[in-house]
Design a protein around this motif. Structure first.
Motif, PDB file in Angstrom:
ATOM      1  N   SER A   1      -4.887  -3.918   4.784  1.00  0.00           N
ATOM      2  CA  SER A   1      -5.688  -3.945   3.552  1.00  0.00           C
ATOM      3  C   SER A   1      -5.571  -2.648   2.761  1.00  0.00           C
ATOM      4  CB  SER A   1      -7.155  -4.218   3.889  1.00  0.00           C
ATOM      5  OG  SER A   1      -7.691  -3.166   4.671  1.00  0.00           O
ATOM      6  N   ALA A   2      -4.985  -1.614   3.360  1.00  0.00           N
ATOM      7  CA  ALA A   2      -4.853  -0.326   2.673  1.00  0.00           C
ATOM      8  C   ALA A   2      -3.705  -0.359   1.678  1.00  0.00           C
ATOM      9  CB  ALA A   2      -4.625   0.783   3.690  1.00  0.00           C
ATOM     10  N   GLY A   3      -3.808   0.439   0.656  1.00  0.00           N
ATOM     11  CA  GLY A   3      -2.727   0.559  -0.307  1.00  0.00           C
ATOM     12  C   GLY A   3      -1.575   1.353   0.283  1.00  0.00           C
ATOM     13  N   GLN A   4      -0.368   1.041  -0.142  1.00  0.00           N
ATOM     14  CA  GLN A   4       0.810   1.703   0.416  1.00  0.00           C
ATOM     15  C   GLN A   4       0.802   3.208   0.125  1.00  0.00           C
ATOM     16  OE1 GLN A   4       4.407  -0.589   0.224  1.00  0.00           O
ATOM     17  NE2 GLN A   4       5.704   1.230   0.123  1.00  0.00           N
ATOM     18  N   ALA A   5       0.305   3.594  -1.033  1.00  0.00           N
ATOM     19  CA  ALA A   5       0.245   5.012  -1.379  1.00  0.00           C
ATOM     20  C   ALA A   5      -0.723   5.757  -0.463  1.00  0.00           C
ATOM     21  CB  ALA A   5      -0.177   5.185  -2.839  1.00  0.00           C
TER      22      ALA A   5
END
Length: 227
Positions: free
Chosen positions: A78-82
């Motif tokens: 669920s985390a953003g790739q950045a």
């Protein structure tokens, strides 16, 4: 001696050397308790992050993920790739590796609903084939996942393996990954704990002694020949 006789003699020598390497190194180092990781998922993440970097740097990245409470499939997915890239920065090539983690998670959730146990319920050969289909996961990483996270009897080959086996005359030329893997597994019992410890011993010996500029005089394998 004819060609058949020479081939049989070489095969016997290979068997003896492959087994002796394990015996000598195991006596020298003892149980190395590798791969460090509290959960199978942590091991998988570590296997992906350790590409082209030292374990010390991977440990720092793992520590960051734990501090962010993100070292589980659901939260990392669920985390953003950045955000992930920022946390794994110590492991180097962090943008590339964040992408590889994303690729693995897409596979894990797409085929197994994010369930690691379900993934490892597949046969090793079939799961290996699927892992190799993920962009950024090669043979060494796939086999590390199978052996260390999945406790499947799949031997891991790395650059240290080829270097040590070559310097002691067990392999010649530049054989591919499958050839080296087959050579070793043909000469030792098929056992998860044995595969685990043998590979760990090879890695430790490579770091300590069998470097690009080897320390042969100090190496526990110094009397084995060819080095």
């Amino acid at each position: 001696m004819n060609k058949t006789g020479k081939a049989e003699k070489r095969a016997t020598s290979q068997t003896r050397l492959v087994r002796n390497i394990y015996t000598i190194l195991n006596r020298h180092y003892g149980d190395l308790k590798w791969w460090p990781g509290e959960t199978p998922f942590e091991v998988i993440v570590g296997a992906i992050l350790t590409q082209n970097t030292s374990w010390d740097n991977v440990s720092k990245a793992i520590k960051n993920l734990k501090a962010a409470v993100m070292l589980c499939p659901v939260k990392l997915n669920s985390a953003g790739q950045a955000e992930v890239a920022g946390l794994i920065r110590p492991a180097g090539y962090y943008n590339v590796k964040a992408g590889r983690l994303r690729n693995f998670l897409l596979f894990l959730f797409g085929e197994f609903g994010g369930d690691i146990d379900s993934m490892f319920s597949l046969e090793a050969v079939k799961l290996r084939e699927k892992l190799l289909g993920i962009n950024g996961i090669g043979e060494e990483t796939a086999d590390s996942i199978l052996l260390y996270a999945g406790a499947m009897p799949v031997f891991v080959v790395d650059a240290y393996t080829k270097r040590i086996m070559s310097r002691h005359g067990i392999i010649e030329g530049d054989p591919g990954y499958p050839e080296v893997q087959k050579l070793i597994t043909a000469n030792i019992p098929k056992d998860v704990k044995l595969y685990n410890q043998y590979h760990a011993l090879i890695v430790q010996t490579g770091k300590d002694f069998c470097r690009k500029k080897p320390l042969c005089g100090q190496c526990p394998l110094r009397g084995l020949g060819h080095a």
